[in-house]
Design an enzyme around this catalytic site. Structure first.
Site, PDB file in Angstrom:
ATOM      1  N   CYS A 131      -2.610   1.601   6.465  1.00 57.91           N
ATOM      2  CA  CYS A 131      -2.770   0.679   7.607  1.00 57.91           C
ATOM      3  C   CYS A 131      -3.299   1.372   8.852  1.00 57.91           C
ATOM      4  CB  CYS A 131      -1.439   0.004   7.911  1.00 57.91           C
ATOM      5  SG  CYS A 131      -0.108   1.170   8.186  1.00 57.91           S
ATOM      6  N   GLU A 190       4.836  -5.936  11.467  1.00 58.21           N
ATOM      7  CA  GLU A 190       4.024  -4.717  11.336  1.00 58.21           C
ATOM      8  C   GLU A 190       2.745  -5.124  10.620  1.00 58.21           C
ATOM      9  OE1 GLU A 190       4.638  -1.587  12.392  1.00 58.21           O
ATOM     10  OE2 GLU A 190       6.609  -2.011  13.253  1.00 58.21           O
ATOM     11  N   ASN A 220       0.798  -1.237   0.000  1.00 57.86           N
ATOM     12  CA  ASN A 220       0.000   0.000   0.000  1.00 57.86           C
ATOM     13  C   ASN A 220       0.833   1.291   0.000  1.00 57.86           C
ATOM     14  OD1 ASN A 220       0.533  -0.970   2.618  1.00 57.86           O
ATOM     15  ND2 ASN A 220      -0.997   0.368   3.491  1.00 57.86           N
TER      16      ASN A 220
HETATM   17  P1  NAD Z   1       0.062  -9.475   2.704  1.00 61.15           P
HETATM   18  O1  NAD Z   1       0.207 -10.105   4.042  1.00 61.15           O
HETATM   19  O2  NAD Z   1      -0.852 -10.096   1.730  1.00 61.15           O
HETATM   20  O3  NAD Z   1       1.490  -9.402   1.966  1.00 61.15           O
HETATM   21  C1  NAD Z   1       2.638  -8.891   2.590  1.00 61.15           C
HETATM   22  C2  NAD Z   1       3.872  -9.561   2.027  1.00 61.15           C
HETATM   23  O4  NAD Z   1       3.819 -10.948   2.298  1.00 61.15           O
HETATM   24  C3  NAD Z   1       4.024  -9.403   0.522  1.00 61.15           C
HETATM   25  O5  NAD Z   1       5.384  -9.092   0.247  1.00 61.15           O
HETATM   26  C4  NAD Z   1       3.631 -10.747  -0.036  1.00 61.15           C
HETATM   27  O6  NAD Z   1       4.333 -11.096  -1.189  1.00 61.15           O
HETATM   28  C5  NAD Z   1       3.982 -11.702   1.098  1.00 61.15           C
HETATM   29  N1  NAD Z   1       3.075 -12.852   1.167  1.00 61.15           N
HETATM   30  C6  NAD Z   1       1.757 -12.891   0.827  1.00 61.15           C
HETATM   31  N2  NAD Z   1       1.247 -14.114   1.064  1.00 61.15           N
HETATM   32  C7  NAD Z   1       2.259 -14.873   1.546  1.00 61.15           C
HETATM   33  C8  NAD Z   1       2.370 -16.219   1.979  1.00 61.15           C
HETATM   34  N3  NAD Z   1       1.332 -17.064   1.932  1.00 61.15           N
HETATM   35  N4  NAD Z   1       3.564 -16.659   2.427  1.00 61.15           N
HETATM   36  C9  NAD Z   1       4.629 -15.820   2.487  1.00 61.15           C
HETATM   37  N5  NAD Z   1       4.572 -14.536   2.079  1.00 61.15           N
HETATM   38  C10 NAD Z   1       3.425 -14.064   1.613  1.00 61.15           C
HETATM   39  O7  NAD Z   1      -0.302  -7.961   3.002  1.00 61.15           O
HETATM   40  P2  NAD Z   1      -0.616  -6.797   1.968  1.00 61.15           P
HETATM   41  O8  NAD Z   1      -1.902  -7.100   1.286  1.00 61.15           O
HETATM   42  O9  NAD Z   1       0.578  -6.503   1.138  1.00 61.15           O
HETATM   43  O10 NAD Z   1      -0.810  -5.556   2.951  1.00 61.15           O
HETATM   44  C11 NAD Z   1      -2.034  -5.255   3.557  1.00 61.15           C
HETATM   45  C12 NAD Z   1      -1.977  -5.554   5.034  1.00 61.15           C
HETATM   46  O11 NAD Z   1      -0.806  -5.016   5.609  1.00 61.15           O
HETATM   47  C13 NAD Z   1      -3.121  -4.875   5.796  1.00 61.15           C
HETATM   48  O12 NAD Z   1      -3.575  -5.751   6.801  1.00 61.15           O
HETATM   49  C14 NAD Z   1      -2.467  -3.661   6.416  1.00 61.15           C
HETATM   50  O13 NAD Z   1      -3.116  -3.164   7.563  1.00 61.15           O
HETATM   51  C15 NAD Z   1      -1.116  -4.193   6.715  1.00 61.15           C
HETATM   52  N6  NAD Z   1      -0.144  -3.113   6.775  1.00 61.15           N
HETATM   53  C16 NAD Z   1       0.472  -2.864   7.962  1.00 61.15           C
HETATM   54  C17 NAD Z   1       1.378  -1.828   8.048  1.00 61.15           C
HETATM   55  C18 NAD Z   1       2.085  -1.515   9.318  1.00 61.15           C
HETATM   56  O14 NAD Z   1       3.014  -0.707   9.270  1.00 61.15           O
HETATM   57  N7  NAD Z   1       1.715  -2.077  10.452  1.00 61.15           N
HETATM   58  C19 NAD Z   1       1.653  -1.074   6.918  1.00 61.15           C
HETATM   59  C20 NAD Z   1       1.007  -1.367   5.731  1.00 61.15           C
HETATM   60  C21 NAD Z   1       0.122  -2.405   5.661  1.00 61.15           C
END
Ligand code: NAD
Length: 453
Positions: A241, A207, A112
């Site tokens: 987020c 995070e 995001n």
């Molecule tokens: P996501 O968990 O789908 O993906 C994050 C990362 O994990 C990506 O690089 C992806 O390639 C990898 N990934 C996805 N599925 C995987 C799997 N099965 N095994 C291993 N790796 C995998 O998250 P997203 O859709 O990219 O982000 C949205 C989420 O992140 C929301 O819940 C948001 O609140 C959270 N977020 C948190 C912060 C924070 O700073 N706390 C910041 C931004 C987003």
């Protein structure tokens, strides 16, 4: 993957990444590289989801530069051994804590804010003296490519490398033994990362996300509340987020609040240039969001255009905790509004949900503010604003419970990638005989005196 990690470990073990001069040189180099690639990075993110140059500078690269500058300015201070007190039992001695880099760090980014969320942890890891493997999110594919190209052309893979890919690639990476894993993303994938890290007892920072509440109390400054809330919620099309996930508004001001939000959205968002309005990241998220719009509860907006992956900034009225939109993180331009009458009762309901990443409290009433801060556990937040705590690098940023583990930004980031080695440094000019045989009753008396027992 194995060789990549092994080569980084070999380089780390030469100790070249540890001197302050090396770390400062890399931070300076990184800043120059970013500047040189800026226009390519801006172009890539616009291709991915129409994010404008202004927004990318204000909410991503600007914050990355801010972290870089702070790290360069403070690194000497952060890296110094810190003296602590020594107790009488250890006399004569001095005690100190030395920060040391953890080693080979894996950083996994979310989509995001693809630059901010990937590059800020890199700065922290670099400042602390680690080697880094970055795996940006694959969803904004142009952005991921641009980051990889920038890093591969300017850094040696044994020090800093970027691996592109999705879940399968990340799972392969996670099989390797790292010295630190820093993950940003969903709670669901966070659990998989935590499990993989446990295999090697690798320390993690997670995070994650969650449903971040916003309290709008009867005592708030309504005009200011609405202006700041609408900005924070609909920034990046709600894909932030720490954005307000839902609003809890005091029943006495609900109508005024909704009318003011409508006016603010119509004034500031409905006439913007659609060429630069951030899109929903992909069709899957677009369809998920459309499904969450309960047509019977739409107060404003609700329209959507699939070809442009555009959803109107939408206000939903009369929402309850039982509605589908309250069962998952919204992560889009839909704002459910729930009225409340009693702050204690509503806090009880919010506490039934998992601990959120953020919370915004709009109030001018000290007691109400203190009650919310005391009774609700959340990662971090704002009073009379939204989102902006994230932009203060002096505030550690992170979640609690299912919204995350550990924190970063500024010095907290340096600490997240460091181990703090505690040293008791003994003087040789005196040795008290107390702990050595013969263990007499006189010595026991002395021990009781020293330990004040
Ligand atoms: P996501 O968990 O789908 O993906 C994050 C990362 O994990 C990506 O690089 C992806 O390639 C990898 N990934 C996805 N599925 C995987 C799997 N099965 N095994 C291993 N790796 C995998 O998250 P997203 O859709 O990219 O982000 C949205 C989420 O992140 C929301 O819940 C948001 O609140 C959270 N977020 C948190 C912060 C924070 O700073 N706390 C910041 C931004 C987003």
């Amino acid at each position: 993957m194995h060789d990549l990690v092994a080569n980084q470990r070999s380089f780390f073990e030469t100790h070249q990444t540890k001197p302050l001069s090396f770390r400062l040189r890399q931070l300076n180099h990184f800043e120059q590289v970013l500047k040189a690639h800026e226009s390519r990075l801006l172009e890539a993110i616009h291709k991915d989801f129409k994010k404008s140059a202004f927004e990318t500078m204000a909410t991503e690269l600007g914050l990355v530069y801010q972290e870089l500058k702070l790290a360069k300015r403070q690194l000497k201070h952060w890296s110094r051994p810190k003296m602590v007190k020594t107790n009488w039992v250890n006399f004569p001695a001095k005690s100190y804590v030395i920060p040391e880099p953890l080693g080979v760090a894996l950083i996994i980014g979310a989509w995001n804010y693809p630059y901010f969320l990937s590059l800020t942890p890199v700065i922290a890891a670099m400042a602390a003296g680690n080697t880094m493997i970055l795996k940006p999110s694959e969803l904004p594919s142009e952005t991921s490519k641009a980051i990889q190209k920038m890093v591969l052309e300017n850094f040696d893979a044994t020090y800093f490398h970027v691996v592109e890919g999705g879940a399968a690639t990340t799972s392969e990476l996670l099989k390797q033994k790292f010295d630190k894993i820093f993950f940003t993303g969903s709670t669901q994938v966070g659990k998989l990362v935590y499990k993989a890290a446990a295999e090697h007892l690798t320390p993690v920072t997670l995070e994650l996300g969650g449903k971040s509440p916003t309290f709008v109390t009867a005592s708030c400054n309504l005009k200011m509340t609405v202006k700041r809330l609408v900005w924070g919620k609909f920034l990046n099309a709600g894909q932030t987020c720490v954005a307000p996930d839902y609003v809890l508004v005091h029943q006495s001001i609900e109508t005024q609040f909704l009318e003011a939000c409508k006016a603010e959205i119509e004034k500031s968002l409905y006439h913007i240039d659609r060429h630069n309005y951030v899109q929903i990241i992909n069709n899957q998220h677009f369809e998920r969001l459309v499904r969450l719009i309960d047509k019977g509860k739409v107060y404003l907006g609700g329209g959507a255009n699939k070809a442009e992956r555009f959803i109107e900034p939408t206000l939903l009225k009369g929402v309850t905790f039982e509605d589908a939109i309250m069962k998952e993180e919204v992560f889009g331009p839909l704002l459910p509004v729930i009225p409340y009458t009693d702050i204690s009762e509503i806090l009880e309901k919010v506490r039934l949900l998992p601990k959120p990443l953020a919370c915004s409290i709009f109030t001018n009433n000290t007691q109400e503010r203190q009650q919310i801060l005391r009774e609700l556990s959340f990662g971090g937040g704002t009073v009379n604003d939204t989102v902006m705590h994230l932009a203060n690098p002096h505030l550690p940023f992170g979640g609690v419970g299912t919204s995350g583990l550990g924190n970063y930004h500024g010095e907290a980031g340096f600490k997240a990638f460091s181990h703090f080695k505690s040293i008791l440094h003994k003087g040789n000019w005196l040795e008290l005989p107390l702990k050595y045989t013969p263990l007499t009753s006189k010595k026991l008396w002395w021990i009781r005196q020293i330990l004040k027992l």
